[in-house]
Write a protein that holds these residues in place. Structure first.
Motif, mmCIF file in Angstrom:
data_model
loop_
_atom_site.group_PDB
_atom_site.id
_atom_site.type_symbol
_atom_site.label_atom_id
_atom_site.label_comp_id
_atom_site.label_asym_id
_atom_site.label_seq_id
_atom_site.Cartn_x
_atom_site.Cartn_y
_atom_site.Cartn_z
ATOM 1 N N MET A 1 21.488 52.789 -43.502
ATOM 2 C CA MET A 1 20.777 52.521 -43.834
ATOM 3 C C MET A 1 20.135 50.879 -42.813
ATOM 4 O O MET A 1 21.088 50.155 -42.891
ATOM 5 N N LEU A 2 18.479 50.736 -42.880
ATOM 6 C CA LEU A 2 18.757 50.047 -41.914
ATOM 7 C C LEU A 2 17.938 48.540 -42.754
ATOM 8 O O LEU A 2 17.899 48.475 -43.836
ATOM 9 N N SER A 3 18.281 47.279 -42.498
ATOM 10 C CA SER A 3 18.070 45.905 -42.785
ATOM 11 C C SER A 3 17.384 45.919 -42.125
ATOM 12 O O SER A 3 16.705 44.063 -43.010
ATOM 13 N N ILE A 4 16.770 45.927 -41.149
ATOM 14 C CA ILE A 4 15.207 45.163 -40.695
ATOM 15 C C ILE A 4 13.945 46.359 -41.248
ATOM 16 O O ILE A 4 14.408 46.747 -41.830
ATOM 17 N N THR A 5 13.184 44.926 -41.160
ATOM 18 C CA THR A 5 11.822 45.102 -41.275
ATOM 19 C C THR A 5 11.052 45.911 -40.569
ATOM 20 O O THR A 5 11.459 45.457 -39.620
ATOM 21 N N ALA A 6 10.002 46.558 -41.388
ATOM 22 C CA ALA A 6 9.200 47.296 -40.367
ATOM 23 C C ALA A 6 8.257 45.856 -39.947
ATOM 24 O O ALA A 6 8.079 45.804 -38.492
ATOM 25 N N ASP A 7 7.764 45.024 -40.553
ATOM 26 C CA ASP A 7 7.160 43.809 -39.391
ATOM 27 C C ASP A 7 8.089 43.083 -38.727
ATOM 28 O O ASP A 7 7.391 42.475 -37.576
ATOM 29 N N GLN A 8 9.360 42.688 -38.569
ATOM 30 C CA GLN A 8 10.560 42.709 -38.126
ATOM 31 C C GLN A 8 10.039 43.211 -36.391
ATOM 32 O O GLN A 8 9.804 42.747 -35.757
ATOM 33 N N LEU A 9 10.046 44.886 -36.293
ATOM 34 C CA LEU A 9 10.177 45.393 -35.641
ATOM 35 C C LEU A 9 8.343 45.352 -34.627
ATOM 36 O O LEU A 9 8.571 45.233 -33.213
ATOM 37 N N ALA A 10 7.370 45.346 -35.874
ATOM 38 C CA ALA A 10 6.192 45.251 -35.322
ATOM 39 C C ALA A 10 5.464 44.029 -34.487
ATOM 40 O O ALA A 10 5.108 44.156 -33.120
ATOM 41 N N LEU A 11 7.070 42.557 -35.336
ATOM 42 C CA LEU A 11 6.715 41.601 -33.864
ATOM 43 C C LEU A 11 7.555 41.552 -32.550
ATOM 44 O O LEU A 11 7.522 41.235 -31.613
ATOM 45 N N PHE A 12 8.378 42.331 -32.786
ATOM 46 C CA PHE A 12 9.427 42.344 -31.812
ATOM 47 C C PHE A 12 8.817 43.754 -31.002
ATOM 48 O O PHE A 12 8.517 43.191 -29.687
ATOM 49 N N ILE A 13 7.738 44.709 -30.972
ATOM 50 C CA ILE A 13 6.764 44.809 -30.725
ATOM 51 C C ILE A 13 5.995 44.498 -29.978
ATOM 52 O O ILE A 13 5.555 44.404 -28.921
ATOM 53 N N GLY A 14 5.434 43.426 -30.824
ATOM 54 C CA GLY A 14 4.212 42.673 -30.329
ATOM 55 C C GLY A 14 4.634 41.730 -29.028
ATOM 56 O O GLY A 14 3.789 41.181 -27.683
#
Length: 204
Positions: A1-14
């Motif tokens: 299970m992931l502990s990181i969030t979709a918002d964190q991944l989106a910020l990482f992508i940006g």
């Protein structure tokens, strides 16, 4: 299970997208190769560049999490060093925004996939960049699933960027516009990366 969030991944992508848009040795090499050789001949090279860049993400993920478990104080040290590095990169990008793009490196590594991998692995700076960005966005301790998701995201962004770049730069009329846009791209990227670096340094 992931502990990181979709918002964190989106910020990482940006953040990653902003960083790789600014012209560097790999961008210059694939752009000018696409101008000269066309899309089909350059795509394997572009994918090699993407894979090579993403390998630095693996090194950052594996090395940092182990080190933080053994020596927790290293988190603050890396946070300050990484933030300082990002601010320095931002300053250099801002300072050199008016400069014309240099020519590609004179010793070409070939247009193969492995040629691209070697080119991006020859520059260790992305390792510190990835480390700084990961520290600023994600928790200090990451699970295996978290690391896999972050790496898959980084590889996807790198692959998408270099594929698009090789395809677009194979169109002759875009070369002039790319050169004309360099100043604005570099200044915007410098501002965003500089803010990220300052936030990393000032984080309590």
């Amino acid at each position: 299970m992931l502990s990181i969030t979709a918002d964190q991944l989106a910020l990482f992508i940006g953040t990653l997208s902003v960083a790789i848009v600014s012209p560097g040795p790999a961008v210059i090499a694939v752009s000018q190769s696409a101008f000269a050789l066309g899309r089909r001949r350059v795509l394997p090279y572009a994918w090699g560049l993407a894979a090579g860049a993403s390998i630095w993400c693996i090194f950052a993920l594996l090395g940092l999490t182990v080190m933080f478990r053994i020596m927790p104080w290293t988190y603050d040290l890396m946070r300050i060093l990484g933030g300082g590095y990002l601010v320095w990169i931002a300053w250099k990008m801002w300072q050199h925004a008016p400069d014309p793009l240099p020519d590609p490196a004179q010793s070409r590594l070939g247009m193969s996939f492995w040629g691209g991998v070697v080119l991006n692995l020859s520059n260790p700076k992305p390792a510190l960049f990835y480390s700084a960005v990961l520290l600023s966005i994600f928790p200090a301790l990451l699970s295996g699933a978290d690391k896999l998701a972050i790496y898959a995201t980084a590889l996807s962004v790198e692959m998408a960027f270099y594929t698009a770049l090789a395809s677009l730069m194979a169109l002759p009329w875009l070369r002039r516009r790319y050169y004309e846009s360099k100043f604005g791209i570099d200044r915007a990227a410098a501002a965003l990366i500089g803010l990220l670096g300052l936030s990393l340094i000032l984080r309590l």
